[in-house]
Write a protein that holds these residues in place. Structure first.
Motif, PDB file in Angstrom:
ATOM      1  N   ALA A 324       0.841  -1.190   0.000  1.00  0.00           N
ATOM      2  CA  ALA A 324       0.000   0.000   0.000  1.00  0.00           C
ATOM      3  C   ALA A 324       0.869   1.231   0.000  1.00  0.00           C
ATOM      4  CB  ALA A 324      -0.909   0.001   1.229  1.00  0.00           C
ATOM      5  N   SER A 325       0.475   2.232  -0.762  1.00  0.00           N
ATOM      6  CA  SER A 325       1.280   3.439  -0.868  1.00  0.00           C
ATOM      7  C   SER A 325       0.974   4.417   0.235  1.00  0.00           C
ATOM      8  CB  SER A 325       1.032   4.119  -2.223  1.00  0.00           C
ATOM      9  OG  SER A 325      -0.291   4.589  -2.292  1.00  0.00           O
ATOM     10  N   SER A 357      -5.233 -11.959 -15.077  1.00  0.00           N
ATOM     11  CA  SER A 357      -3.830 -12.375 -15.075  1.00  0.00           C
ATOM     12  C   SER A 357      -3.155 -11.908 -13.795  1.00  0.00           C
ATOM     13  CB  SER A 357      -3.080 -11.805 -16.295  1.00  0.00           C
ATOM     14  OG  SER A 357      -2.955 -10.398 -16.194  1.00  0.00           O
ATOM     15  N   ILE A 358      -2.098 -12.626 -13.427  1.00  0.00           N
ATOM     16  CA  ILE A 358      -1.327 -12.330 -12.222  1.00  0.00           C
ATOM     17  C   ILE A 358       0.144 -12.256 -12.592  1.00  0.00           C
ATOM     18  CG2 ILE A 358      -0.686 -13.113  -9.912  1.00  0.00           C
ATOM     19  CD1 ILE A 358      -3.321 -14.603  -9.772  1.00  0.00           C
ATOM     20  N   ASP A 364       7.132  -9.751  -2.687  1.00  0.00           N
ATOM     21  CA  ASP A 364       6.086  -9.220  -1.825  1.00  0.00           C
ATOM     22  C   ASP A 364       5.002  -8.461  -2.579  1.00  0.00           C
ATOM     23  OD1 ASP A 364       7.457 -10.119   0.499  1.00  0.00           O
ATOM     24  OD2 ASP A 364       8.780  -8.379   0.359  1.00  0.00           O
ATOM     25  N   ILE A 365       5.192  -8.212  -3.862  1.00  0.00           N
ATOM     26  CA  ILE A 365       4.247  -7.382  -4.617  1.00  0.00           C
ATOM     27  C   ILE A 365       3.752  -8.133  -5.839  1.00  0.00           C
ATOM     28  CG2 ILE A 365       3.906  -5.191  -5.822  1.00  0.00           C
ATOM     29  CD1 ILE A 365       6.176  -4.049  -4.137  1.00  0.00           C
ATOM     30  N   ARG A 375      -5.687  -2.336 -13.172  1.00  0.00           N
ATOM     31  CA  ARG A 375      -4.628  -2.995 -12.409  1.00  0.00           C
ATOM     32  C   ARG A 375      -4.767  -2.658 -10.925  1.00  0.00           C
ATOM     33  NH1 ARG A 375      -2.005  -1.767 -17.242  1.00  0.00           N
ATOM     34  NH2 ARG A 375      -0.706  -3.441 -18.106  1.00  0.00           N
ATOM     35  N   ILE A 376      -4.482  -3.633 -10.095  1.00  0.00           N
ATOM     36  CA  ILE A 376      -4.347  -3.408  -8.664  1.00  0.00           C
ATOM     37  C   ILE A 376      -3.105  -4.144  -8.192  1.00  0.00           C
ATOM     38  CG2 ILE A 376      -6.806  -3.062  -8.195  1.00  0.00           C
ATOM     39  CD1 ILE A 376      -6.998  -5.939  -7.317  1.00  0.00           C
ATOM     40  N   TYR A 377      -2.587  -3.713  -7.044  1.00  0.00           N
ATOM     41  CA  TYR A 377      -1.355  -4.303  -6.517  1.00  0.00           C
ATOM     42  C   TYR A 377      -1.634  -4.808  -5.109  1.00  0.00           C
ATOM     43  CZ  TYR A 377       0.613  -1.850 -10.477  1.00  0.00           C
ATOM     44  OH  TYR A 377       0.879  -1.392 -11.759  1.00  0.00           O
ATOM     45  N   THR A 378      -1.153  -6.002  -4.836  1.00  0.00           N
ATOM     46  CA  THR A 378      -1.430  -6.634  -3.559  1.00  0.00           C
ATOM     47  C   THR A 378      -0.195  -7.397  -3.087  1.00  0.00           C
ATOM     48  OG1 THR A 378      -2.948  -8.115  -2.397  1.00  0.00           O
ATOM     49  CG2 THR A 378      -2.340  -8.714  -4.639  1.00  0.00           C
ATOM     50  N   SER A 379      -0.292  -7.969  -1.910  1.00  0.00           N
ATOM     51  CA  SER A 379       0.802  -8.760  -1.338  1.00  0.00           C
ATOM     52  C   SER A 379       0.251 -10.099  -0.866  1.00  0.00           C
ATOM     53  CB  SER A 379       1.444  -8.025  -0.160  1.00  0.00           C
ATOM     54  OG  SER A 379       2.025  -6.818  -0.579  1.00  0.00           O
TER      55      SER A 379
END
Length: 394
Positions: A324-325, A357-358, A364-365, A375-379
């Protein structure tokens, strides 16, 4: 509820935290009974704020409640910071609640490097000390490292250019000319007495010219990476403005200066004083110089109008270790949440999306692609070895 989300204070202990939280949410003080179950009070608070539209989400670890698995659990040692409310959501129409990011005071201060996504969607690792400078397009050369297998080093160059220098010089020249003309008008104009004014009431007194006030110095900052323009921004007196406002500002100054020149030329033609012949020649020469500078500035204005229109932000997202930013609010989708009185089961109605797609950016990202281009970014919830990452996608 905005208070605990926006003020991440740290209490002395969990009991003090809960003792302050109960009156803030419930309107009554905490019982003085020292043997009272703090976790029960915490659960009651979360269930009651849900009725008002507030939902506190968490990870699998955070939601490990035995009876009510959707509740953010009270830890064994308790909770003592409002940081637990960082992701607090409101399901009603008050979107401002969801768009206010949690307060983080320089979250990059404890780490030396951060991963960023640039305006061209490329990922690089930069020094945390350079993050603010790059974001603000401060001129300089910054070292960035390519994310992924290559890890190649590149130079990110940020250059600034004075784009209305000639226009500013023309303004100074015109202001100097106006000062000279106003002095001539003051010394050569008719000095009439009260009697003469009564005899010749239609006599026009000298009219003086006002000096021109411009918006200020216009600067163009360009970020260059891999021999390509990454971002361009325009600033006036170090305040960012759009390219359109920049062009309009220059056009206003140019039009006003040309009008002043025409007025000065028309006025000087009526000043028939032999003693001012040399001054008039000097004035014409100065006006011609100003005209040339204005013409050059007008061409610069046209060039800016036709200049490449790209992003004004070199960095579109900062990816910290937790994914998270803490800087940008997420795109919000309305939902409704409720808890059944009898079974206390959480029911949520909202929008669902299918991940297409992944892509693992780092250990970690993870980048998730959904709805064609979103697009989303997760861990991951726990470390995943490289050989098992394809299995995790299933």
């Amino acid at each position: 509820m905005l208070f605990p989300k926006g003020i991440p204070f740290l209490s002395i202990n969990a009991r003090v935290f809960l003792k302050a939280l109960v009156p803030a949410t419930e309107g009554f003080p905490l019982s003085s009974n020292r043997d009272e179950d703090d976790s029960h009070i915490w659960d009651v608070i979360l269930k009651r704020i849900l009725k008002d539209g507030y939902l506190l989400p968490g990870t699998v670890v955070d939601l490990g409640h035995e009876c009510l698995p959707w509740l953010y659990q009270w830890l064994q040692d308790g909770l003592k910071s409002t940081n637990v409310f960082d992701d607090l959501q409101y399901q009603g129409r008050l979107r401002a609640m969801n768009e206010i990011p949690p307060v983080e005071i320089h979250p990059e201060a404890s780490i030396e490097e951060v991963m960023v996504i640039m305006a061209d969607l490329s990922q690089y690792t930069i020094s945390s000390k350079d993050l603010e400078k790059i974001t603000c397009l401060t001129p300089g050369v910054y070292s960035v490292r390519e994310a992924g297998m290559g890890n190649r080093l590149y130079d990110l160059n940020i250059e600034d250019t004075d784009i209305n220098g000639e226009l500013q010089d023309a303004i100074k020249k015109i202001d100097t000319i106006i000062q000279r003309v106003n002095r001539w008008l003051g010394t050569t104009g008719p000095r009439t007495s009260v009697k003469n004014r009564l005899l010749r009431p239609n006599r026009v007194e000298p009219m003086f010219f006002n000096e021109h006030k411009s918006l200020g110095r216009l600067i163009r900052n360009v970020a260059i990476l891999n021999h390509g323009r990454l971002a361009i921004s325009y600033q006036v007196e170090r305040k960012k403005i759009s390219r359109t406002d920049c062009v309009r500002s220059m056009a206003r100054d140019i039009s006003a200066l040309r009008l002043q020149i025409r007025q000065i030329e028309a006025r000087s033609a009526t000043m028939d004083h032999r003693s001012l012949a040399e001054e008039r020649r000097s004035l014409r020469y100065a006006l011609e110089e100003a005209k040339a500078q204005i013409s050059s500035a007008d061409q610069s204005r046209v060039d800016i109008h036709d200049f490449e229109d790209i992003s004004g932000e070199p960095i579109v997202r900062v990816l910290y270790d937790d994914g998270a930013s803490g800087r940008e609010p997420m795109t919000w989708t309305n939902y409704t949440a409720s808890c059944q009185e009898t079974s206390e089961v959480l029911r949520i109605e909202g929008k669902s999306s299918t991940i297409s797609s992944i892509r693992w950016l780092t250990d970690d990202i993870i980048e998730l692609l959904y709805q064609q281009s979103a697009r989303i970014y997760t861990s991951p919830l726990k470390p995943v070895e490289e050989g098992f990452r394809e299995v995790e996608k299933m």
